[in-house]
Motif scaffolding. Structure first.
Motif, PDB file in Angstrom:
ATOM      1  N   LEU A 292       0.728  -1.245  -0.019  1.00  0.00           N
ATOM      2  CA  LEU A 292      -0.094  -0.146   0.018  1.00  0.00           C
ATOM      3  C   LEU A 292       0.874   1.360   0.196  1.00  0.00           C
ATOM      4  CD1 LEU A 292      -2.696   1.336   0.011  1.00  0.00           C
ATOM      5  CD2 LEU A 292      -2.624   1.000   2.600  1.00  0.00           C
ATOM      6  N   ALA A 293       2.007   1.214   0.906  1.00  0.00           N
ATOM      7  CA  ALA A 293       2.708   2.384   0.825  1.00  0.00           C
ATOM      8  C   ALA A 293       3.464   2.747  -0.373  1.00  0.00           C
ATOM      9  CB  ALA A 293       3.834   2.285   2.085  1.00  0.00           C
ATOM     10  N   TYR A 294       4.007   1.389  -1.065  1.00  0.00           N
ATOM     11  CA  TYR A 294       4.913   1.568  -2.233  1.00  0.00           C
ATOM     12  C   TYR A 294       3.632   2.222  -3.262  1.00  0.00           C
ATOM     13  CZ  TYR A 294       7.913   0.334  -6.115  1.00  0.00           C
ATOM     14  OH  TYR A 294       8.322   0.418  -7.222  1.00  0.00           O
ATOM     15  N   ILE A 295       2.509   1.860  -3.536  1.00  0.00           N
ATOM     16  CA  ILE A 295       1.799   1.935  -4.789  1.00  0.00           C
ATOM     17  C   ILE A 295       1.334   3.491  -4.516  1.00  0.00           C
ATOM     18  CG2 ILE A 295       0.930  -0.307  -5.462  1.00  0.00           C
ATOM     19  CD1 ILE A 295      -1.625   0.250  -3.992  1.00  0.00           C
ATOM     20  N   VAL A 296       1.131   3.984  -3.057  1.00  0.00           N
ATOM     21  CA  VAL A 296       0.596   5.265  -2.875  1.00  0.00           C
ATOM     22  C   VAL A 296       1.576   6.318  -3.192  1.00  0.00           C
ATOM     23  CG1 VAL A 296       0.189   7.040  -1.122  1.00  0.00           C
ATOM     24  CG2 VAL A 296      -0.979   4.721  -1.281  1.00  0.00           C
ATOM     25  N   LEU A 297       3.020   5.822  -3.023  1.00  0.00           N
ATOM     26  CA  LEU A 297       4.025   6.639  -3.443  1.00  0.00           C
ATOM     27  C   LEU A 297       4.358   6.798  -4.620  1.00  0.00           C
ATOM     28  CD1 LEU A 297       6.494   5.822  -0.475  1.00  0.00           C
ATOM     29  CD2 LEU A 297       5.097   7.963  -0.639  1.00  0.00           C
ATOM     30  N   GLN A 298       4.357   5.509  -5.583  1.00  0.00           N
ATOM     31  CA  GLN A 298       4.628   5.637  -7.110  1.00  0.00           C
ATOM     32  C   GLN A 298       3.362   6.013  -7.800  1.00  0.00           C
ATOM     33  OE1 GLN A 298       7.560   4.572  -8.090  1.00  0.00           O
ATOM     34  NE2 GLN A 298       8.267   4.449  -5.930  1.00  0.00           N
ATOM     35  N   ASN A 299       2.246   5.983  -7.562  1.00  0.00           N
ATOM     36  CA  ASN A 299       1.326   6.260  -8.721  1.00  0.00           C
ATOM     37  C   ASN A 299      -0.201   6.394  -8.305  1.00  0.00           C
ATOM     38  OD1 ASN A 299       0.379   6.268 -11.378  1.00  0.00           O
ATOM     39  ND2 ASN A 299       0.167   4.019 -11.611  1.00  0.00           N
ATOM     40  N   TRP A 300      -0.188   7.210  -7.124  1.00  0.00           N
ATOM     41  CA  TRP A 300      -1.413   7.487  -6.459  1.00  0.00           C
ATOM     42  C   TRP A 300      -2.384   8.216  -7.240  1.00  0.00           C
ATOM     43  CZ3 TRP A 300      -4.363   5.904  -2.767  1.00  0.00           C
ATOM     44  CH2 TRP A 300      -5.453   6.734  -2.349  1.00  0.00           C
ATOM     45  N   ARG A 301      -2.050   8.897  -8.372  1.00  0.00           N
ATOM     46  CA  ARG A 301      -3.062   9.640  -9.221  1.00  0.00           C
ATOM     47  C   ARG A 301      -3.812   8.736 -10.074  1.00  0.00           C
ATOM     48  NH1 ARG A 301       1.184  13.648 -12.043  1.00  0.00           N
ATOM     49  NH2 ARG A 301       2.379  11.594 -12.147  1.00  0.00           N
ATOM     50  N   SER A 302      -3.341   7.337 -10.175  1.00  0.00           N
ATOM     51  CA  SER A 302      -4.183   6.651 -11.098  1.00  0.00           C
ATOM     52  C   SER A 302      -5.305   5.708 -10.165  1.00  0.00           C
ATOM     53  CB  SER A 302      -3.259   5.283 -11.264  1.00  0.00           C
ATOM     54  OG  SER A 302      -4.229   4.346 -11.960  1.00  0.00           O
ATOM     55  N   ASP A 303      -6.651   5.949 -10.822  1.00  0.00           N
ATOM     56  CA  ASP A 303      -7.749   5.672 -10.096  1.00  0.00           C
ATOM     57  C   ASP A 303      -7.860   4.163  -9.887  1.00  0.00           C
ATOM     58  OD1 ASP A 303     -10.253   6.456  -9.101  1.00  0.00           O
ATOM     59  OD2 ASP A 303     -11.329   5.701 -10.617  1.00  0.00           O
ATOM     60  N   ILE A 304      -7.186   3.412 -10.671  1.00  0.00           N
ATOM     61  CA  ILE A 304      -6.801   2.069 -10.349  1.00  0.00           C
ATOM     62  C   ILE A 304      -6.305   1.779  -8.988  1.00  0.00           C
ATOM     63  CG2 ILE A 304      -5.977  -0.118 -11.198  1.00  0.00           C
ATOM     64  CD1 ILE A 304      -6.316   0.778 -14.111  1.00  0.00           C
ATOM     65  N   VAL A 305      -5.095   2.608  -9.058  1.00  0.00           N
ATOM     66  CA  VAL A 305      -4.390   2.321  -7.860  1.00  0.00           C
ATOM     67  C   VAL A 305      -5.050   2.812  -6.437  1.00  0.00           C
ATOM     68  CG1 VAL A 305      -2.242   3.188  -6.743  1.00  0.00           C
ATOM     69  CG2 VAL A 305      -2.218   2.489  -9.263  1.00  0.00           C
TER      70      VAL A 305
ATOM     71  N   MET B  90      -1.335  -9.459  -7.572  1.00  0.00           N
ATOM     72  CA  MET B  90      -2.317  -8.628  -8.052  1.00  0.00           C
ATOM     73  C   MET B  90      -1.889  -7.225  -7.863  1.00  0.00           C
ATOM     74  SD  MET B  90      -5.831  -7.734  -5.964  1.00  0.00           S
ATOM     75  CE  MET B  90      -6.998  -6.585  -6.469  1.00  0.00           C
ATOM     76  N   THR B  91      -1.075  -6.834  -6.994  1.00  0.00           N
ATOM     77  CA  THR B  91      -0.394  -5.226  -6.809  1.00  0.00           C
ATOM     78  C   THR B  91       0.337  -5.141  -8.256  1.00  0.00           C
ATOM     79  OG1 THR B  91      -0.772  -5.239  -4.610  1.00  0.00           O
ATOM     80  CG2 THR B  91       0.511  -3.627  -5.243  1.00  0.00           C
ATOM     81  N   TYR B  92       1.370  -6.199  -8.297  1.00  0.00           N
ATOM     82  CA  TYR B  92       2.208  -5.817  -9.312  1.00  0.00           C
ATOM     83  C   TYR B  92       1.612  -5.773 -10.863  1.00  0.00           C
ATOM     84  CZ  TYR B  92       5.391  -7.268 -13.159  1.00  0.00           C
ATOM     85  OH  TYR B  92       5.966  -7.356 -14.398  1.00  0.00           O
ATOM     86  N   SER B  93       0.411  -6.458 -10.868  1.00  0.00           N
ATOM     87  CA  SER B  93      -0.243  -6.716 -12.246  1.00  0.00           C
ATOM     88  C   SER B  93      -1.107  -5.241 -12.437  1.00  0.00           C
ATOM     89  CB  SER B  93      -1.373  -7.571 -12.005  1.00  0.00           C
ATOM     90  OG  SER B  93      -0.848  -8.995 -11.836  1.00  0.00           O
ATOM     91  N   VAL B  94      -1.160  -4.528 -11.545  1.00  0.00           N
ATOM     92  CA  VAL B  94      -2.275  -3.280 -11.907  1.00  0.00           C
ATOM     93  C   VAL B  94      -1.457  -1.952 -11.434  1.00  0.00           C
ATOM     94  CG1 VAL B  94      -4.516  -4.502 -12.186  1.00  0.00           C
ATOM     95  CG2 VAL B  94      -3.649  -3.500  -9.982  1.00  0.00           C
ATOM     96  N   ALA B  95      -0.563  -2.040 -10.273  1.00  0.00           N
ATOM     97  CA  ALA B  95      -0.151  -0.700  -9.695  1.00  0.00           C
ATOM     98  C   ALA B  95       0.491   0.340 -10.674  1.00  0.00           C
ATOM     99  CB  ALA B  95       0.893  -1.231  -8.516  1.00  0.00           C
ATOM    100  N   PHE B  96       1.014  -0.136 -11.796  1.00  0.00           N
ATOM    101  CA  PHE B  96       1.960   0.755 -12.524  1.00  0.00           C
ATOM    102  C   PHE B  96       1.006   0.970 -13.615  1.00  0.00           C
ATOM    103  CE2 PHE B  96       4.672  -1.354  -9.673  1.00  0.00           C
ATOM    104  CZ  PHE B  96       5.445  -0.462  -9.474  1.00  0.00           C
ATOM    105  N   GLN B  97      -0.259   0.509 -14.091  1.00  0.00           N
ATOM    106  CA  GLN B  97      -0.979   1.034 -15.216  1.00  0.00           C
ATOM    107  C   GLN B  97      -1.194   2.544 -15.224  1.00  0.00           C
ATOM    108  OE1 GLN B  97      -2.035  -0.708 -17.396  1.00  0.00           O
ATOM    109  NE2 GLN B  97      -2.793  -2.952 -16.517  1.00  0.00           N
ATOM    110  N   GLY B  98      -0.856   3.017 -16.538  1.00  0.00           N
ATOM    111  CA  GLY B  98      -0.736   4.308 -16.922  1.00  0.00           C
ATOM    112  C   GLY B  98       0.631   5.145 -16.642  1.00  0.00           C
ATOM    113  N   MET B  99       1.474   4.317 -15.766  1.00  0.00           N
ATOM    114  CA  MET B  99       2.869   4.981 -15.680  1.00  0.00           C
ATOM    115  C   MET B  99       3.787   4.444 -16.903  1.00  0.00           C
ATOM    116  SD  MET B  99       3.725   4.123 -11.716  1.00  0.00           S
ATOM    117  CE  MET B  99       5.456   5.164 -12.015  1.00  0.00           C
TER     118      MET B  99
END
Length: 645
Positions: free
Chosen positions: A24-37, A231-240
């Motif tokens: 949670l901390a990682y995806i929030v820091l990396q790609n919080w602007r994505s609605d999927i994240v 699951m997190t790896y699959s979608v956390a970086f969509q749009g990056m």
């Protein structure tokens, strides 16, 4: 057996918490602007809250504490179905199934509203959803209320909605890598549901032995750890818009430094009482020594493991990555050059009996003193009387013979100093060594003896080699900086194509910032900033940021492009606290003077105290920075237009 299973479950609950919180901390820091994240963040938050309650309930003793924790844990339980519906809507919007996504958007708000209502019914102590049952050990604390079955239907519908959305988007995926990630997602999307759903309210604990229930809980926790990671790896970086290899590398490193270290520490702490009992030592003593050892060993282990993991990630690019990894150790940096010049100067001056010396060498701002030995006052006086800019032509004009031996005639006498020109093997002037002595003094001190000439010649050649190497490195770095916008555009184009759907292909083709000649287009527009065909007919008129400010500029595309270019330059303006002589201010003042104030090259170069050749080199770097700022502005507009914030 039950006690052992309870201890194993406590460890696994803690492991799930560590993994979920780290992700949670990682995806929030990396790609919080994505609605999927953001939707994934809700799912992970639900897992964290639910497992926190399980971990605390395992140790709770008083009935009122059990009651409070059991009801508070439902905040996580009710968040998951709402998170699933949010997740489904975000996926459909990403896949550009806009009509369906807009239709479902209202259901997201209704899902969160329903979750809040269910949680309030639980938290306020009503028996409509759950009610206190007969506590029977570590697994059964509550029984189902009349509205619990409404929650079950809500949960099943939400999970089915998420699965349908994943399969819908997967069918529209164009690239194998995107389909592969969505296949991973379809296989692991149930992880939050498995982790938080209150199965024991559906099936009574009395229907199976406690040991079997605890064993199934342990297996479920392991499954959740694995599935939630995938699951997190699959979608956390969509749009990056970064290459997949960088995504994998960052993800693996975060997992090593976060979950791996945390789980290892928890396992050690749990094992301490058993080890202490066997050794007959106080647990506090073992914890002190264990923390000391793990603090040292864990970073070493992670550091040693990273190259092997990188080798798996970069299977096809292994040789290039290995070379780049070792490049910082093999580079000849400015600090290395300065140290070599200073040491060589000392080695020359001491045997010759010279008290003061210096080395002139080129840098980003032209020739200057790069190393000094002895009296700074004498060197400063010499440079004041004989400016370096005036010395360079005289030294460069000296005849060059690579086969000639060093003697007193090799020096140029200027004032109280003898200067020895330095050249590359092909005769290009590199700088000079300055010694405070006359040729006669050097000869009288034995400086021109055979051994001394050989020593000075060898050191001078080493300095020439160092300056040649530094110059070549600077040219390579300048070339890499020049290629940076093109490489970044190609990486972003590759990432967008990888994540493309049929409805987004045309948008990618029309995206100007992804074209390799984008920096040249920016340069052409800046060159004719105040009017001309390169501005009026520029392809940059199609930028999203230009279209956004079109109405503010009276509907004039040319004025809108001027406003965007002006804003990009303004974004480069450094903070007032930064040294005015810093590189950032130099680039900003160059852009402002040359393009916004319409000053000539000569006037700007004179104001910034640089040669015209150096001006053009700096101007190229400055224009690349403007292009990079426009790229950032376009990414922001792209995220706003697609809802990926």
């Amino acid at each position: 057996m039950v006690t052992l299973l309870e201890r194993i479950n406590e460890v696994l609950f803690a492991a799930v918490l560590i993994v979920s919180f780290s992700l949670l901390a990682y995806i929030v820091l990396q790609n919080w602007r994505s609605d999927i994240v953001r939707a994934l963040g809700v799912l992970l938050a639900g897992v964290i809250i639910a497992y926190s309650g399980d971990l605390l309930l395992a140790r709770a003793q008083r009935p009122e504490t059990v009651e409070f924790l059991g009801r508070a844990q439902w905040l996580g339980i009710v968040l998951v179905p709402a998170g699933y519906i949010h997740f489904a809507n975000a996926l459909l919007a990403f896949g550009n199934a806009n009509t369906l996504a807009q239709r479902w958007r209202r259901s997201v708000y209704l899902a969160y509203l329903g979750s809040i209502i269910i949680f309030l019914l639980v938290a306020l102590g009503t028996n409509l959803v759950i009610h206190t049952g007969m506590p029977s050990g570590p697994v059964a604390q509550f029984q189902a209320g009349p509205l619990f079955w409404f929650y079950v239907v809500f949960f099943v519908v939400a999970a089915a909605t998420a699965l349908i959305a994943i399969l819908t988007v997967r069918r529209s995926a164009l690239t194998p890598s995107q389909r592969r990630r969505l296949s991973y997602l379809s296989a692991t999307f149930a992880a939050p549901g498995i982790g938080v759903f209150p199965f024991l309210l559906v099936a009574s604990p009395s229907a199976a032995p406690i040991s079997l229930i605890l064993a199934l809980q342990a297996i479920a926790s392991v499954i959740v750890i694995v599935m939630v990671t995938i699951m997190t790896y699959s979608v956390a970086f969509q749009g990056m818009l970064i290459p997949e290899r960088l995504i994998k590398q960052d993800f693996v490193r975060w997992w090593l430094y976060g979950p791996f270290v945390g789980i290892t520490t928890i396992l050690f702490i749990q094992a301490v009482p058993v080890i202490a009992q066997q050794l007959g030592l106080p647990p506090e003593t073992l914890i002190t020594f264990g923390v000391m050892v793990m603090t040292v060993l864990m970073p070493i282990f992670v550091t040693q493991a990273k190259p092997y993991l990188d080798a798996l990630i970069y299977r096809q690019d292994h040789s290039e990555i290995d070379y780049l990894r070792n490049l910082p150790r093999n580079m000849f940096t400015r600090a290395d050059l300065r140290a070599l010049l200073e040491n060589s100067l000392v080695a020359i001056c001491n045997p010759l009996g010279v008290k003061t010396g210096f080395v002139i060498a080129p840098g980003e701002d032209g020739f200057s003193i790069k190393a000094l030995w002895g009296s700074r006052r004498e060197v400063r006086r010499f440079v004041t009387e004989h400016p370096i800019a005036n010395l360079i032509p005289q030294l460069d004009a000296m005849p060059y013979d690579a086969s000639a031996s060093l003697d007193s005639g090799s020096f140029v006498v200027i004032g109280s100093f003898c200067l020895l020109p330095l050249r590359s093997p092909d005769g290009v002037f590199l700088g000079a060594i300055g010694l405070e002595a006359t040729p006669e003094q050097l000869q009288r001190n034995g400086g021109m003896s055979t051994e001394m000439r050989r020593m000075v010649t060898g050191l001078a050649h080493q300095i020439e080699l160092a300056l040649t190497t530094a110059q070549m490195q600077r040219q390579i770095f300048d070339a890499l900086r020049g290629l940076a916008p093109e490489m970044q555009s190609l990486q972003q184009l590759s990432s967008r194509l990888e994540q493309a759907t049929p409805s987004t292909l045309n948008a990618i083709e029309d995206d100007i910032v992804l074209h390799p000649d984008f920096p040249q287009l920016v340069k052409d527009a800046l060159t004719q900033f105040w009017g001309g065909p390169k501005l009026a007919d520029s392809p940059l008129l199609g930028l999203r940021s230009v279209r956004r400010v079109l109405a503010e500029q009276g509907g004039s595309p040319t004025k809108a492009l001027q406003a965007v270019l002006r804003q990009a330059i303004a974004n480069l303006r450094p903070d007032d606290q930064i040294d005015p002589s810093a590189q950032e201010w130099l680039l900003y003042n160059l852009l402002e003077g040359r393009f916004l104030r319409r000053q000539t090259v000569r006037d700007v170069a004179h104001r910034l105290a640089m040669s015209e050749s150096d001006f053009y080199r700096k101007q190229r770097i400055a224009i690349e920075e403007v292009a990079r700022q426009i790229l950032l502005m376009e990414e922001h507009e792209y995220e706003n237009s697609t809802g990926r914030r």
